[in-house]
Scaffold this motif. Sequence first.
Motif, PDB file in Angstrom:
ATOM      1  N   ARG A 297      86.601  79.902  63.127  1.00 57.61           N
ATOM      2  CA  ARG A 297      87.876  80.564  63.413  1.00 57.61           C
ATOM      3  C   ARG A 297      88.734  79.958  64.672  1.00 57.61           C
ATOM      4  NH1 ARG A 297      85.210  86.728  63.934  1.00 57.61           N
ATOM      5  NH2 ARG A 297      83.251  85.301  63.912  1.00 57.61           N
ATOM      6  N   GLU A 298      87.927  79.474  65.696  1.00 58.10           N
ATOM      7  CA  GLU A 298      88.742  78.966  66.516  1.00 58.10           C
ATOM      8  C   GLU A 298      89.524  77.658  66.257  1.00 58.10           C
ATOM      9  OE1 GLU A 298      86.236  77.970  69.950  1.00 58.10           O
ATOM     10  OE2 GLU A 298      88.001  77.438  70.940  1.00 58.10           O
ATOM     11  N   LYS A 299      89.107  77.136  65.365  1.00 55.71           N
ATOM     12  CA  LYS A 299      89.843  75.983  64.780  1.00 55.71           C
ATOM     13  C   LYS A 299      91.175  76.376  63.924  1.00 55.71           C
ATOM     14  CE  LYS A 299      89.033  71.729  62.198  1.00 55.71           C
ATOM     15  NZ  LYS A 299      88.053  70.945  61.477  1.00 55.71           N
ATOM     16  N   GLU A 300      90.891  77.487  63.233  1.00 60.83           N
ATOM     17  CA  GLU A 300      91.947  78.194  62.543  1.00 60.83           C
ATOM     18  C   GLU A 300      93.055  78.835  63.391  1.00 60.83           C
ATOM     19  OE1 GLU A 300      89.267  79.908  58.845  1.00 60.83           O
ATOM     20  OE2 GLU A 300      90.691  81.268  59.982  1.00 60.83           O
TER      21      GLU A 300
ATOM     22  N   PRO B  34      83.848  84.810  68.843  1.00 61.77           N
ATOM     23  CA  PRO B  34      82.405  84.387  69.440  1.00 61.77           C
ATOM     24  C   PRO B  34      82.172  83.129  70.124  1.00 61.77           C
ATOM     25  CG  PRO B  34      82.563  84.250  67.036  1.00 61.77           C
ATOM     26  CD  PRO B  34      83.774  84.688  67.633  1.00 61.77           C
ATOM     27  N   VAL B  35      81.192  83.170  71.183  1.00 62.93           N
ATOM     28  CA  VAL B  35      80.715  82.116  71.982  1.00 62.93           C
ATOM     29  C   VAL B  35      80.517  80.923  71.137  1.00 62.93           C
ATOM     30  CG1 VAL B  35      79.938  81.103  73.961  1.00 62.93           C
ATOM     31  CG2 VAL B  35      80.750  83.438  74.064  1.00 62.93           C
TER      32      VAL B  35
END
Lengths: 314, 343
Positions: free
Chosen positions: B264-267, B254-255
Amino acid sequence: MMKIKTPRNGRVRRELEKRAPKLVETGKKTLILQGTKTSGILNGVLSEIYHLKKGGAVRFTRKNDNIRPFESGGETSLEFFSLKTDCSIFVYGSHSKKRPNNLVIGRMYDHHVYDLVEVGVENFKSIESFTYDKKMAPRVGSKPFIAFVGEGFENVDELKHLKEVLLDLLRGEVVENINLAGLDRAYVCTAISSNKVYLTHCALRLKKSGTVVPRMELVEVGLSMDLVVRRHRLPNEGLRKEAMRTAKDQPKKKIKNVSSDAIEGTIGKIYIPDQKVGDVALPNKAKGVKRERREAKKKEANERASKKHKEESE
Amino acid sequence: MAMEMEMEMEMESQKPFHVDVGNLLAFNPFRSFPSLPASRDELVKECLQEGTKLVQAVADSLFNLPSTEDVDGPLVKLPPPTSKLPREKHLPKPKPPTKWEEFAKKKGIQNRKKDKVVWDEQTGTWKRRFGYDRVNDDKDIPIIEAKMTDEPGVDPFAKRQDDKKKRVEKQEKNRLQNLKQAAKIGALPSHVQLAATSLPITGTQAPPKKVTKDELGNVAGMAATSTASGGKFDRKLPGEKPAKKQGKHRKFLPVVEGSGIGSREKEQTESVLNKLISKHSHEILNVGKAVTMYNVKKEKKARNKRNQEGKSSSATNKLKPKKQLQKKTGKKGPVSSKKVKAK
């Protein structure tokens, strides 16, 4: 790894045994089918041949474009059909500009093509176009008389072959006993020229004559057509030799319970099962005749009589 | 009338038709048609005439055969046909003798006819030789005496059953061998077919798994995703259905999302980094996974205990914050070490 497969059904087992190769063969089944294009005449011919051979023929009505009997690769479909329907003669009809009203009559040996004859049909007259006394119509499945007339059948190679094939096609089942009252049809084939044969189907009328032999009278009844021989293919020598082989007569099967003696002649043994005298059903078991019933009825009648008597007396 | 007589006399000189009574066939090889008669009707009439003569000739011989009276009419026994026609199937070959038959012939063993019922001593009745209520059935034996040759610990009843099974298998194998021998010659009985079963299992390989229809349908689609455009421009066969999940399999995050713990992006980036940079890949312990496993185990244990004692659900709340703390420390460890290394 091999697995033994046997039929689970008695019906299937009997069917398989019917299709197994026999020592002495009775009649071949005919497969009637058509190619990509057929004419009206050809359709009539095929359906009438089917009608004449009703008991032992299979008719396919769809068109088969991959069957070309005279080409090397075009026989696989025919052989497959022959294997599945257990037919050893086939009649394949097709119509084209080069070969109009074409019939290819072929025979199979072990479900592989044995020999072929290609004929063209001319001057076809169907069963409906003949007028005759309906009572004389030959019954379906009766064994026909076959007559060949003409020296062409002896001299010309193609006609000789055609004669053999026609005999195979037209004769019915091979039987040992025949009922003389049931003979009512005849096929007459005349070789009118070196490549034309006139085939006609007639009903027989047996007329009284002085002797045991009745006088025959032929009345044209069924189809009649001119067959023009176009091509034919004879079987190769080796295959022909193998197919013509017949078994020597096997020693007669021993009949059970029969023995023959020089003095007494033929003796047979009959085995009778034990008679159970006690269990045999009595013949006249009419309900009204049974003793108990009779006595009971008598008693009742007496009682009624005595009752009435009492009432009256009262 | 006179003309007919003349014609008959002429014909008689060439009388010998080839008559085959077995086939009801008559052949006149002497008639020739040098010139066709003008009209068709004449031709037909002539042919019929000839035909009648021939049929009469056959009937002559046919009706003179000895006949027996039957219900429908006189029955006549036909002689065998004389014109030879090719067979439709090959001659049946006699069945080759089976191995037992050969052995019996060599030894001179006669086949004795067996009765269907046999006297059973045990029950004192007549019982079947085989089948439902048979004579020496395994299940009817109450006692088996122990012999000196018996091993201890072997169940004699089970042993009897095993022996019987082995005997049956051996018999089946022998039967198969006999049939194979017959098939080699070409004399297989008509109701038997030998079919090849599935291929044997080789070594440690499992038998090939049968692919279902749906799986097969998806295979082409799955392969298509390996192309650059995700199978969008692949030429399809007629009748092929479009792939279930078209295009490349990508997961877009998601943006807008917080950059907190659950980011989640970090993960995603962390996992990529972990895979790329780590030197001692065999040493790396997937700490996150290890921690989760440990926690799950612990939770399960506690749940079981709780179920046994019947406590309230407050215990679970106590566990949760603990879990988070541990996770935090776990994450910080390798990341901090990497940062140090980069510097």
